[in-house]
Structures are given as structure tokens and as C-alpha cells.
Design a protein around this motif. Sequence first.
Motif, PDB file in Angstrom:
ATOM      1  N   ASP A 188      -1.775  17.083  -3.001  1.00 50.53           N
ATOM      2  CA  ASP A 188      -2.172  17.111  -4.419  1.00 50.53           C
ATOM      3  C   ASP A 188      -2.868  15.819  -4.846  1.00 50.53           C
ATOM      4  OD1 ASP A 188       0.078  15.478  -4.372  1.00 50.53           O
ATOM      5  OD2 ASP A 188       1.192  16.601  -5.898  1.00 50.53           O
ATOM      6  N   TRP A 189      -2.446  14.704  -4.276  1.00 49.42           N
ATOM      7  CA  TRP A 189      -2.963  13.394  -4.699  1.00 49.42           C
ATOM      8  C   TRP A 189      -4.410  13.154  -4.267  1.00 49.42           C
ATOM      9  CZ3 TRP A 189      -4.062   9.372  -1.064  1.00 49.42           C
ATOM     10  CH2 TRP A 189      -3.761   9.698   0.253  1.00 49.42           C
ATOM     11  N   GLU A 191      -6.862  15.392  -4.630  1.00 45.48           N
ATOM     12  CA  GLU A 191      -7.776  16.168  -5.471  1.00 45.48           C
ATOM     13  C   GLU A 191      -8.612  15.261  -6.369  1.00 45.48           C
ATOM     14  OE1 GLU A 191      -8.453  19.265  -5.291  1.00 45.48           O
ATOM     15  OE2 GLU A 191      -6.792  20.140  -4.142  1.00 45.48           O
ATOM     16  N   LYS A 197      -5.303  18.586  -9.573  1.00 42.48           N
ATOM     17  CA  LYS A 197      -3.973  18.098  -9.183  1.00 42.48           C
ATOM     18  C   LYS A 197      -2.878  18.976  -9.777  1.00 42.48           C
ATOM     19  CE  LYS A 197      -4.847  13.142  -8.497  1.00 42.48           C
ATOM     20  NZ  LYS A 197      -4.379  11.792  -8.867  1.00 42.48           N
ATOM     21  N   SER A 349       0.539  13.699 -12.993  1.00 38.84           N
ATOM     22  CA  SER A 349      -0.309  14.619 -12.231  1.00 38.84           C
ATOM     23  C   SER A 349      -0.059  16.067 -12.620  1.00 38.84           C
ATOM     24  CB  SER A 349      -0.068  14.442 -10.724  1.00 38.84           C
ATOM     25  OG  SER A 349      -0.540  13.198 -10.284  1.00 38.84           O
TER      26      SER A 349
END
Length: 380
Positions: A188-189, A191, A197, A349
Motif C-alpha cells: 500500500d505504501w 502507491e 493507498k 493512509s
Amino acid sequence: MKYSFIIIVIVLMFSCKTEKKENPIIKSVEKSQMKLKYAEGFSLTTTESSKILTISNPWPNAEKEYTYAIIPETYDHISLGIDEFETILFTPIQKIVVTSTTHIPALELLGVEQTLIGFPGTDYISSEKTRARIDNGEIRELGKNEGINTEVLLELRPNLVVAFGVDGTNKSMETIRNAKIPIIYNGDWVEKTPLAKAEWIKFFGVLYGKEKEADSIFNIIEKDYLEAKSIAKKATSQPTILSGAMYKDVWYLPNGTSPEAQLLKDANTNYLWSNTKASGSLSLSFEAVFDKAKDAQLWLSPSYYTSYEDLKASNPHYTEFDAFKNKNIYTFSNTTGKTGGVLYYELGSARPDLVLKDMIKVCHPELLINYETTFFKPLK
């Protein structure tokens, strides 16, 4: 008659063998692809009897895709061919270990936080709900992400470890994998946009069979974000923005294509480095930053500094910026959980709508008069 009977038996045996259930993963027909609006780092293919999860960018410059098969626990395990998959995960998940605080909000939003049994660095967790489970001994401390206490983890025997990695070389993960505990990397980090995210809640929805719930939650977050963006467009001016601070001899700032810069753009501000492009943070000298931002109206996120005194003690030249002189510096570092974990690093996030509203409140206070910020507060 005897020979006829033997032939019939052989035919029946052959018929039974040909009717044996084929491998559901290799032979299943694709039924659908998950629709993603923003996220680029994962995809999901649903077949007649399984789900194929692909993580294409678990860390920057990853050299391969990671493919995982997710199937119901009731299926005959012996018939599965595992060679083409990193992991075969049998659901439902009863026990999970996650390795980044950014994973915590997804579990809570989906209502499955009770399945979390271990985490590396529990003091970094800010959520009151999850902290209560830590205090009750329901979540074990696992040390550090780069060196997980595998002895405790193997004792816990989770159904799954959701890993976070910068290059895939974590030796702890090899130990866990050798113990036949499934590992799935979460990217996710990596993106490029705030909503991308946030859309990774759908990744966790897949793991728990809660795709519909995850989709609904994300749609609400997206709607709130886009509504806030529309409100920001009503601003009649764009304040100039400085960000970051020095670490040793280098000033690190978000590059113009980063999620942080996207938030500043959507908040209708003039981020002074919005036109830059880079694969990571900008690394500049103090002189280069001062020359461009000494007159900046607002200074957001001055690294880990929590007060003007700390900022001044670190570097007296910080006092020469207009934002310092006018006390127009805002930070998220002072918004922490009971044990010091910074809430922004955990929830930011997953909830970019709240981050954007914070920025609008700080940069255009007349647009959100009654709004109370979640993360950003004036520097002490």
C-alpha cells in the motif's frame, strides 16, 4: 460371463478415475476481475472455486509479481498444485499477524480486529480499540519488523502474516516461510496517490471474504475526499507551502508526484516544489530550501519536531523563515496514542479524506469553520 464381468469392472474403474475433480486453481474458469479505481499494486481474479491475488509492486522496483491462491478451507488440500503460487491461503482467517501500523485501520474498519494476535512494535499502535487488546494480552509483541521474534510468532501459529518490506530480503520472513506459515506482502505504501493507498482496504477485504464491505467503506472515503476537494476549490487564494526539515545535512521534502504533494494540490495550495518529479523524497540543501521558501506562508510537517523550541535548538536558522516568525507551523507529530505512536502514520493512509480536511482547515480556515482537525495541530 466371467470375462465380461472383468471388462465391466475395468470400464467402471476407468470412468471413476476420469471423473476425479481436477485442480480447481489450474483448471478453473475465470469469472471476474476486481474493479479498482486507483490502486495499481494488486489485482484479484475470481474463478469458479478460488481467488487469485497478485501483488505487482510490493516495494519500489520489485523484479517480479507475487501470486497467491485463496481458497475455502473445506477444499481437499491434497489436490492442490502449489508450484506456481507464492502461497496458498485457506480461509476464513482466524489468526493474523500484520507488520505495519497502516494495516490496523483496515482490520478495524472491516470489524475483524479480533483476529490480530501479534505485531512487531506494539507501542507504535495508536488505536484505542487495538491498544485495549494489547493491554489485555490478546496481541503479542513481536520485536521489530526487520528482525521479528520468530520464536514467539511460531508459537502463535497465525493463519497468515501480512508483511511489509522495502526489498524482500527480511531474513525473519524466510524463517516464517520455512515453518509453512503463509506470508503475503502488502504494498500500500508504494502507491502514488492518497486514494490509491486507501483502496488497499479491498486487499484485506479479499483476505476475509469481505469484498462487498471493503468496497462500501472505500466508496464512502472516496466520496468524502472528493467532496472536500470540491470545497477547497472555493478558496480565493493559494497559500505558499513549505514542508519537511533537515536530517543531518539534508532537507527532505515530498516530490511533486508524491501522495503528499497530491494532497496539497487537492487542498488548493501552492506547494513550492509541486513541479518536481522523483522516485522518492527530494534531498536538498538548507540554502536551496531557504532561498525558495523563506517567505512561505505555511510550514507543514516539520519532520519529527514538536515545538518551536525544539526546531530552534536543532538549527537556529529555522527562525529566519517567515512561517517560524509568524507561528504558522503545523505538525501531526503531537497527535499520538497512549504509548507515543503517531496517529497519522497509522490512520492517515486509510483515511486521506480526514488528512485533506485537516489541510483545508489549516490552509483555508474560512471554508471549514466548525471542523476539528484529526492529525495536524499548531506546533507547540
